[in-house]
Design a protein around this motif. Structure first.
Motif, mmCIF file in Angstrom:
data_model
loop_
_atom_site.group_PDB
_atom_site.id
_atom_site.type_symbol
_atom_site.label_atom_id
_atom_site.label_comp_id
_atom_site.label_asym_id
_atom_site.label_seq_id
_atom_site.Cartn_x
_atom_site.Cartn_y
_atom_site.Cartn_z
ATOM 1 N N LYS A 195 0.855 -1.119 0.034
ATOM 2 C CA LYS A 195 -0.218 0.029 0.230
ATOM 3 C C LYS A 195 0.942 1.205 0.068
ATOM 4 O O LYS A 195 0.499 2.493 -0.743
ATOM 5 C CB LYS A 195 -0.895 -0.157 1.203
ATOM 6 C CG LYS A 195 -1.963 -1.085 1.279
ATOM 7 C CD LYS A 195 -2.894 -0.946 2.228
ATOM 8 C CE LYS A 195 -3.986 -2.116 2.233
ATOM 9 N NZ LYS A 195 -4.784 -2.167 3.618
ATOM 10 N N LYS A 240 2.201 1.612 -3.570
ATOM 11 C CA LYS A 240 1.302 2.003 -4.322
ATOM 12 C C LYS A 240 1.022 3.490 -4.307
ATOM 13 O O LYS A 240 0.770 4.224 -5.128
ATOM 14 C CB LYS A 240 0.037 1.327 -4.178
ATOM 15 C CG LYS A 240 -1.102 1.528 -5.131
ATOM 16 C CD LYS A 240 -2.516 0.743 -4.728
ATOM 17 C CE LYS A 240 -3.501 0.858 -5.659
ATOM 18 N NZ LYS A 240 -4.156 2.092 -5.544
ATOM 19 N N ALA A 241 0.938 3.736 -2.926
ATOM 20 C CA ALA A 241 0.732 5.357 -2.692
ATOM 21 C C ALA A 241 1.731 6.201 -3.246
ATOM 22 O O ALA A 241 1.784 7.265 -3.807
ATOM 23 C CB ALA A 241 0.565 5.534 -1.094
ATOM 24 N N GLU A 245 1.536 6.088 -7.151
ATOM 25 C CA GLU A 245 0.452 7.187 -7.703
ATOM 26 C C GLU A 245 0.858 8.599 -7.307
ATOM 27 O O GLU A 245 0.249 9.594 -8.169
ATOM 28 C CB GLU A 245 -0.815 6.586 -7.109
ATOM 29 C CG GLU A 245 -1.202 5.328 -7.396
ATOM 30 C CD GLU A 245 -2.640 4.652 -6.879
ATOM 31 O OE1 GLU A 245 -3.077 5.758 -5.848
ATOM 32 O OE2 GLU A 245 -3.240 3.806 -7.305
ATOM 33 N N SER A 246 1.572 8.883 -6.057
ATOM 34 C CA SER A 246 1.780 10.287 -5.984
ATOM 35 C C SER A 246 2.943 10.689 -6.938
ATOM 36 O O SER A 246 2.551 11.917 -7.383
ATOM 37 C CB SER A 246 2.464 10.370 -4.539
ATOM 38 O OG SER A 246 1.576 9.841 -3.386
ATOM 39 N N SER A 291 0.009 14.232 -1.376
ATOM 40 C CA SER A 291 -0.988 13.006 -2.213
ATOM 41 C C SER A 291 -0.491 11.784 -1.400
ATOM 42 O O SER A 291 -1.223 11.117 -1.120
ATOM 43 C CB SER A 291 -0.511 12.916 -3.553
ATOM 44 O OG SER A 291 -1.107 11.937 -4.360
ATOM 45 N N PHE A 292 0.792 11.585 -0.981
ATOM 46 C CA PHE A 292 1.072 10.397 -0.637
ATOM 47 C C PHE A 292 0.540 10.046 0.829
ATOM 48 O O PHE A 292 0.130 9.025 1.242
ATOM 49 C CB PHE A 292 2.846 10.682 -0.255
ATOM 50 C CG PHE A 292 3.315 9.455 0.209
ATOM 51 C CD1 PHE A 292 3.471 8.083 -0.426
ATOM 52 C CD2 PHE A 292 4.104 9.497 1.454
ATOM 53 C CE1 PHE A 292 4.095 7.054 0.097
ATOM 54 C CE2 PHE A 292 4.934 8.270 1.838
ATOM 55 C CZ PHE A 292 4.660 7.116 1.251
ATOM 56 N N THR A 293 0.611 11.167 1.681
ATOM 57 C CA THR A 293 -0.023 11.074 3.090
ATOM 58 C C THR A 293 -1.465 10.941 3.042
ATOM 59 O O THR A 293 -1.995 10.206 3.821
ATOM 60 C CB THR A 293 0.443 12.259 3.860
ATOM 61 O OG1 THR A 293 0.193 13.461 3.336
ATOM 62 C CG2 THR A 293 1.915 12.352 4.456
ATOM 63 N N GLN A 344 -3.343 9.481 0.914
ATOM 64 C CA GLN A 344 -3.628 8.132 0.501
ATOM 65 C C GLN A 344 -3.223 7.054 1.436
ATOM 66 O O GLN A 344 -3.846 5.843 1.551
ATOM 67 C CB GLN A 344 -2.850 7.765 -1.106
ATOM 68 C CG GLN A 344 -3.056 8.571 -1.882
ATOM 69 C CD GLN A 344 -2.393 7.859 -3.430
ATOM 70 O OE1 GLN A 344 -2.397 6.835 -3.794
ATOM 71 N NE2 GLN A 344 -1.660 8.667 -4.040
ATOM 72 N N LEU A 345 -2.585 7.344 2.483
ATOM 73 C CA LEU A 345 -2.143 6.245 3.694
ATOM 74 C C LEU A 345 -2.915 6.996 4.897
ATOM 75 O O LEU A 345 -2.593 6.275 5.856
ATOM 76 C CB LEU A 345 -0.488 6.435 3.997
ATOM 77 C CG LEU A 345 0.276 5.715 2.629
ATOM 78 C CD1 LEU A 345 1.603 6.020 3.078
ATOM 79 C CD2 LEU A 345 0.005 4.475 2.584
#
Length: 235
Positions: free
Chosen positions: A169, A172-173, A176-177, A194-196, A198-199
């Motif tokens: 995960k 993936k984040a 995608e970021s 974006s990264f944070t 998504q998580l």
């Protein structure tokens, strides 16, 4: 008729002050650990030294930033894996453990059986006087015994599985970021946001955890992603 003597009030005041002192001392310790710059820098010594070494060896800003992110990940990943594993184990124990897979009467039956086997009168009186506490103690002991007995065949595999899923995960984040930033011609700030986001459902981790880390000169997001992929398994 009871009469409270002076000694009683002295002991009472002493007890109250002693409890207050312990509480205030603990609060002071926690406050100092969170706000004392000397303690903070001491905790960060190895992290800062590692960053300094990387700069001395010519590492790029993206590579160093990726390593810092992974360093910050350690505690949130541990918490996430422990919580997920605990939930998985709770479901398993309720299904498999005979003493915990029924209703209250079933639980009480096993408690009484154990008390009879142990022949410990003090425990029996504790059960009679404070049944709620005894129930908690019994459940805690049963869970601890199950975890100890099944650690290698159940607990450890679950932890490894949850770690692997979380790593997937995270990557993936990160990927995608990177794509999001490249499509929108963004910077490291946009990548991190974006990264944070998504998580956010997986980790207690946010942009604030990296608020003091400079990232103005981070441009190679593919390298950043690669560094996270390389460093993540070591966590």
């Amino acid at each position: 008729k009871y009469v409270f003597k002076k000694q009683f009030f002295m002991d009472l005041v002493y007890s109250i002050c002693n409890r207050a002192n312990n509480k205030i001392t603990d609060q002071y310790r926690l406050f100092r650990e969170a706000n004392d710059p000397v303690i903070y820098v001491e905790k960060k010594r190895e992290e800062y030294y590692s960053i300094f070494q990387k700069y001395c060896h010519g590492a790029t800003s993206a590579a160093i930033y990726g390593e810092i992110i992974c360093q910050k990940f350690k505690e949130p990943i541990e918490q996430s894996v422990y919580k997920k594993t605990a939930r998985d184990l709770a479901n398993e124990i309720r299904t498999i453990c005979e003493s915990l897979n029924g209703n209250r009467s079933n639980l009480e039956k096993h408690i009484l059986r154990k008390l009879a086997e142990e022949e410990d009168f003090n425990k029996y009186m504790n059960y009679v006087k404070t049944p709620r506490d005894h129930f908690k103690s019994f459940i805690r002991d049963e869970v601890s015994r199950y975890i100890t007995d099944k650690f290698s065949v159940s607990v450890l595999p679950k932890m490894k599985k949850n770690i692997k899923l979380l790593q997937q995960k995270i990557m993936k984040a990160a990927h995608e970021s990177t794509e999001h930033v490249q499509v929108n011609s963004g910077d490291a700030g946009l990548w991190l946001k974006s990264f944070t986001q998504q998580l956010s459902d997986e980790l207690i981790f946010s942009e604030k955890d990296l608020s003091g880390v400079k990232h103005d000169d981070v441009y190679d997001f593919n390298l950043l992603e690669d560094v996270i992929r390389q460093e993540l398994p070591a966590i």
